[in-house]
Design a protein around this motif. Structure first.
Motif, PDB file in Angstrom:
ATOM      1  N   MET A 277       0.836  -1.165   0.000  1.00 21.32           N
ATOM      2  CA  MET A 277       0.000   0.000   0.000  1.00 21.32           C
ATOM      3  C   MET A 277       0.892   1.243   0.000  1.00 21.32           C
ATOM      4  O   MET A 277       1.787   1.360   0.819  1.00 21.32           O
ATOM      5  CB  MET A 277      -0.862  -0.046   1.267  1.00 21.32           C
ATOM      6  N   PRO A 278       0.643   2.174  -0.900  1.00 20.98           N
ATOM      7  CA  PRO A 278       1.433   3.402  -0.918  1.00 20.98           C
ATOM      8  C   PRO A 278       1.243   4.185   0.382  1.00 20.98           C
ATOM      9  O   PRO A 278       0.197   4.111   1.017  1.00 20.98           O
ATOM     10  CB  PRO A 278       0.882   4.181  -2.114  1.00 20.98           C
ATOM     11  N   PRO A 279       2.250   4.967   0.796  1.00 21.96           N
ATOM     12  CA  PRO A 279       2.168   5.711   2.060  1.00 21.96           C
ATOM     13  C   PRO A 279       0.972   6.655   2.156  1.00 21.96           C
ATOM     14  O   PRO A 279       0.376   6.805   3.200  1.00 21.96           O
ATOM     15  CB  PRO A 279       3.479   6.474   2.124  1.00 21.96           C
ATOM     16  N   ARG A 280       0.636   7.274   1.037  1.00 23.16           N
ATOM     17  CA  ARG A 280      -0.485   8.207   1.088  1.00 23.16           C
ATOM     18  C   ARG A 280      -1.789   7.469   1.378  1.00 23.16           C
ATOM     19  O   ARG A 280      -2.650   7.974   2.094  1.00 23.16           O
ATOM     20  CB  ARG A 280      -0.582   8.968  -0.229  1.00 23.16           C
ATOM     21  N   THR A 281      -1.970   6.284   0.848  1.00 20.08           N
ATOM     22  CA  THR A 281      -3.178   5.506   1.079  1.00 20.08           C
ATOM     23  C   THR A 281      -3.269   5.083   2.547  1.00 20.08           C
ATOM     24  O   THR A 281      -4.342   5.105   3.142  1.00 20.08           O
ATOM     25  CB  THR A 281      -3.201   4.270   0.169  1.00 20.08           C
ATOM     26  N   VAL A 282      -2.150   4.710   3.147  1.00 20.61           N
ATOM     27  CA  VAL A 282      -2.141   4.340   4.555  1.00 20.61           C
ATOM     28  C   VAL A 282      -2.523   5.532   5.412  1.00 20.61           C
ATOM     29  O   VAL A 282      -3.343   5.427   6.335  1.00 20.61           O
ATOM     30  CB  VAL A 282      -0.753   3.779   4.962  1.00 20.61           C
ATOM     31  N   THR A 283      -1.967   6.691   5.117  1.00 20.54           N
ATOM     32  CA  THR A 283      -2.284   7.900   5.865  1.00 20.54           C
ATOM     33  C   THR A 283      -3.749   8.266   5.708  1.00 20.54           C
ATOM     34  O   THR A 283      -4.426   8.599   6.694  1.00 20.54           O
ATOM     35  CB  THR A 283      -1.396   9.064   5.395  1.00 20.54           C
ATOM     36  N   THR A 284      -4.254   8.191   4.502  1.00 25.23           N
ATOM     37  CA  THR A 284      -5.661   8.497   4.255  1.00 25.23           C
ATOM     38  C   THR A 284      -6.559   7.531   5.008  1.00 25.23           C
ATOM     39  O   THR A 284      -7.560   7.935   5.612  1.00 25.23           O
ATOM     40  CB  THR A 284      -5.962   8.448   2.745  1.00 25.23           C
ATOM     41  N   THR A 285      -6.212   6.251   4.995  1.00 26.74           N
ATOM     42  CA  THR A 285      -7.001   5.248   5.697  1.00 26.74           C
ATOM     43  C   THR A 285      -7.020   5.510   7.197  1.00 26.74           C
ATOM     44  O   THR A 285      -8.063   5.416   7.846  1.00 26.74           O
ATOM     45  CB  THR A 285      -6.442   3.838   5.409  1.00 26.74           C
ATOM     46  N   LEU A 286      -5.887   5.859   7.762  1.00 26.61           N
ATOM     47  CA  LEU A 286      -5.826   6.156   9.193  1.00 26.61           C
ATOM     48  C   LEU A 286      -6.625   7.401   9.553  1.00 26.61           C
ATOM     49  O   LEU A 286      -7.301   7.439  10.586  1.00 26.61           O
ATOM     50  CB  LEU A 286      -4.373   6.304   9.641  1.00 26.61           C
ATOM     51  N   VAL A 287      -6.565   8.426   8.721  1.00 25.57           N
ATOM     52  CA  VAL A 287      -7.330   9.643   8.975  1.00 25.57           C
ATOM     53  C   VAL A 287      -8.826   9.359   8.913  1.00 25.57           C
ATOM     54  O   VAL A 287      -9.599   9.817   9.769  1.00 25.57           O
ATOM     55  CB  VAL A 287      -6.930  10.761   7.986  1.00 25.57           C
ATOM     56  N   VAL A 288      -9.258   8.603   7.924  1.00 26.64           N
ATOM     57  CA  VAL A 288     -10.681   8.265   7.796  1.00 26.64           C
ATOM     58  C   VAL A 288     -11.130   7.410   8.982  1.00 26.64           C
ATOM     59  O   VAL A 288     -12.211   7.628   9.552  1.00 26.64           O
ATOM     60  CB  VAL A 288     -10.947   7.558   6.446  1.00 26.64           C
ATOM     61  N   ALA A 289     -10.312   6.437   9.388  1.00 25.17           N
ATOM     62  CA  ALA A 289     -10.660   5.602  10.542  1.00 25.17           C
ATOM     63  C   ALA A 289     -10.772   6.437  11.814  1.00 25.17           C
ATOM     64  O   ALA A 289     -11.700   6.265  12.606  1.00 25.17           O
ATOM     65  CB  ALA A 289      -9.626   4.501  10.710  1.00 25.17           C
ATOM     66  N   LEU A 290      -9.843   7.360  12.013  1.00 27.36           N
ATOM     67  CA  LEU A 290      -9.891   8.245  13.182  1.00 27.36           C
ATOM     68  C   LEU A 290     -11.125   9.139  13.133  1.00 27.36           C
ATOM     69  O   LEU A 290     -11.772   9.370  14.159  1.00 27.36           O
ATOM     70  CB  LEU A 290      -8.619   9.086  13.249  1.00 27.36           C
ATOM     71  N   LEU A 291     -11.478   9.618  11.954  1.00 28.48           N
ATOM     72  CA  LEU A 291     -12.671  10.437  11.802  1.00 28.48           C
ATOM     73  C   LEU A 291     -13.924   9.653  12.191  1.00 28.48           C
ATOM     74  O   LEU A 291     -14.794  10.167  12.894  1.00 28.48           O
ATOM     75  CB  LEU A 291     -12.781  10.952  10.363  1.00 28.48           C
ATOM     76  N   PHE A 292     -14.017   8.402  11.751  1.00 26.53           N
ATOM     77  CA  PHE A 292     -15.163   7.570  12.105  1.00 26.53           C
ATOM     78  C   PHE A 292     -15.235   7.336  13.606  1.00 26.53           C
ATOM     79  O   PHE A 292     -16.310   7.368  14.202  1.00 26.53           O
ATOM     80  CB  PHE A 292     -15.130   6.231  11.364  1.00 26.53           C
ATOM     81  N   VAL A 293     -14.111   7.109  14.250  1.00 26.38           N
ATOM     82  CA  VAL A 293     -14.096   6.910  15.703  1.00 26.38           C
ATOM     83  C   VAL A 293     -14.551   8.172  16.417  1.00 26.38           C
ATOM     84  O   VAL A 293     -15.384   8.125  17.334  1.00 26.38           O
ATOM     85  CB  VAL A 293     -12.697   6.462  16.180  1.00 26.38           C
ATOM     86  N   VAL A 294     -14.028   9.321  16.019  1.00 27.15           N
ATOM     87  CA  VAL A 294     -14.396  10.586  16.656  1.00 27.15           C
ATOM     88  C   VAL A 294     -15.874  10.881  16.447  1.00 27.15           C
ATOM     89  O   VAL A 294     -16.583  11.278  17.387  1.00 27.15           O
ATOM     90  CB  VAL A 294     -13.510  11.746  16.127  1.00 27.15           C
ATOM     91  N   LEU A 295     -16.385  10.687  15.239  1.00 24.98           N
ATOM     92  CA  LEU A 295     -17.806  10.925  14.977  1.00 24.98           C
ATOM     93  C   LEU A 295     -18.691   9.936  15.731  1.00 24.98           C
ATOM     94  O   LEU A 295     -19.764  10.302  16.229  1.00 24.98           O
ATOM     95  CB  LEU A 295     -18.089  10.859  13.470  1.00 24.98           C
ATOM     96  N   GLY A 296     -18.262   8.692  15.826  1.00 28.92           N
ATOM     97  CA  GLY A 296     -19.028   7.698  16.583  1.00 28.92           C
ATOM     98  C   GLY A 296     -19.114   8.026  18.060  1.00 28.92           C
ATOM     99  O   GLY A 296     -20.168   7.906  18.676  1.00 28.92           O
ATOM    100  N   VAL A 297     -18.010   8.456  18.648  1.00 29.27           N
ATOM    101  CA  VAL A 297     -18.014   8.849  20.060  1.00 29.27           C
ATOM    102  C   VAL A 297     -18.844  10.115  20.248  1.00 29.27           C
ATOM    103  O   VAL A 297     -19.608  10.225  21.221  1.00 29.27           O
ATOM    104  CB  VAL A 297     -16.568   9.037  20.573  1.00 29.27           C
TER     105      VAL A 297
END
Length: 108
Positions: A1-21
């Motif tokens: 996985m390219p580095p940008r895709t990993v970073t994007t995936t982590l940001v989106v996952a963190l966003l989902f966690v923050v919105l869920g909480v």
């Protein structure tokens, strides 16, 4: 996985966690004790009963699954409503560790 895709995936996952909480904040602070149901929310209490009965019956006496105690001495009363057996199966591991119905329902 390219580095940008990993970073994007982590940001989106963190966003989902923050919105869920944020969307469930009172419950997210203490899910074992709090729920969004008020004292007059009978659906929450009934669904908790149905899920807990399914988990209880499947672990203690699976052949008596349909004979709940809600309209005793009537038989086959579990069929009077949605059985929610999939929910019961999902919370069984959680109930094996912590027997807390509120936590189990909030985990769904």
């Amino acid at each position: 996985m390219p580095p940008r895709t990993v970073t994007t995936t982590l940001v989106v996952a963190l966003l989902f966690v923050v919105l869920g909480v944020a969307a469930t904040w009172p419950v997210a602070s203490d899910p074992a004790r709090l729920s969004l149901a008020g004292p007059n929310n009978n659906d929450f209490h009934f669904n908790t009963y149905v899920v807990m009965w399914g988990a209880h019956a499947l672990t203690t006496s699976p052949l008596q699954l349909h004979h709940t105690n809600m309209f005793w001495p009537e038989r086959y009363t579990f069929a009077y409503s949605d059985m929610e057996l999939a929910h019961s199966l999902l919370v069984m591991p959680l109930l094996a560790v912590w027997y807390n119905p509120t936590l189990a329902i909030n985990a769904l």
